[in-house]
Scaffold this active site. Sequence first.
Site, short mmCIF file in Angstrom:
data_model
loop_
_atom_site.label_atom_id
_atom_site.label_comp_id
_atom_site.label_asym_id
_atom_site.label_seq_id
_atom_site.Cartn_x
_atom_site.Cartn_y
_atom_site.Cartn_z
CG ASP A 21 140.04 -26.71 51.16
OD1 ASP A 21 140.38 -25.55 50.90
OD2 ASP A 21 138.84 -27.06 51.21
CG HIS A 73 135.95 -24.99 50.02
ND1 HIS A 73 137.33 -25.09 50.00
CD2 HIS A 73 135.64 -24.00 49.14
CE1 HIS A 73 137.82 -24.22 49.14
NE2 HIS A 73 136.82 -23.53 48.61
#
Length: 375
Positions: free
Chosen positions: A182, A215
């Site tokens: 990310d 996530h």
Amino acid sequence: MPHSVTPSIEQDSLKIAVLGAAGGIGQSLSLLLKAQLQYQLKESNRTATHIHLALYDVNQEAINGVTADLSHIDTPISVSSHSPAGGIQNCLNNASIVVIPAGVPRKPGMTRDDLFNVNAGIISQLGDSIAECCDLSKVFVLVISNPVNSLVPVMVSNILKNHPQSRNSGIERRIMGVTKLDIVRASTFLREINIESGLTPRVNSMPDVPVIGGHSGETIIPLFSQSNFLSRLNADQLKYLIHRVQYGGDEVVKAKNGKGSATLSMAHAGYKCVVQFFSLLLGNIDQIHGTYYVSLKDANNTPVAPGADQLLPLVNESAYFAVPLTITTKGVSYVDYDIVSRMNDMERKEMLPICTSQLKKNIDKGLEFVASRTA
Ligand SMILES: NC(=O)c1ccc[n+]([C@@H]2O[C@H](COP(=O)([O-])OP(=O)(O)OC[C@H]3O[C@@H](n4cnc5c(N)ncnc54)[C@H](O)[C@@H]3O)[C@@H](O)[C@H]2O)c1
Ligand SMILES: O=C(O)C[C@H](O)C(=O)O
């Protein structure tokens, strides 16, 4: 017998185990490790350190092939192949870092949560093996498999609940959910938009964007407010960037059209993480600064490290959270709670509550799985 290219591990050695090493991530990550890790030794005074890569997968044929192939690469890193036939013990014994990309990936139309049933079973079994074979007072465990939000709680709570040898080992400070992809995406997408807006960024530098939370989807909180470029972004660009980071995984799943999810970019992100821990264990650095999804409480249910006590009320008492950390060889030693005070109003008042309420469900799912497994 495990196929071992260099069977004997020298005394001053550092062993990295990759579980699920024959898969899309596992193969690319193992290639990066085999081809690149020795360059870290050059910075180290431990030039005699022997590096060993122990590769494990349930697919015996595939892992033997991958290991034989990697073994021809001209670097001074030995590799060995392991599968259930020879046992996971030989792979895990004396490992200092265990990286786990084992498990099924998404297909179009699936959420990460849809992977839970299969992957929670895999992660808890691998956790049992880690508890039995590794030194729980030293080993670092990096969990890549999805859903990270639930599987890190599965890994931590299964080891603490079902393996008495974990008592006082501090292992909960050394189990890290890998959310680095990310961060990699946020940096890449911000650079792209800067170029589209007419900026000419330096070729050798990438923008830094902290990403915290979890996530998956809205649990991912990219903090563009803390990048140097916020003032150059208009509201539409900011909205686009946040959404693209939160759903970057879907972009790859869709493009691969049934052939899996991100593997190459994940291997790159995972390699960056392993290098940090490798450098720490070599003594090149005495602490790591990095963002990982970790338990904010220890085995006694008290804050895991200084800073966690301040963070817990700010994140609605979420028991797990990805946040910038200081990590020593003993594990998480400081939690940068101040990152939440530095958030802008939109990030703190709108994004954070959505993140923590979804995280709670994901975490509870993992904990309930372990509770039912124990019962
Ligand atoms: N954290 C992240 O940012 C991130 C990014 C991408 C993918 N992922 C996740 O990583 C996982 C792996 O993805 P992939 O694309 O490499 O999948 P893949 O199917 O290509 O590889 C998975 C490998 O795991 C092996 N495996 C299955 N069960 C095992 C077990 N019990 N022990 C050892 N090995 C086992 C399989 O044989 C296979 O080789 C997925 O769950 C995926 O969702 C996470
Ligand atoms: O999206 C996925 O399922 C894989 C991974 O979590 C990603 O973010 O690419």
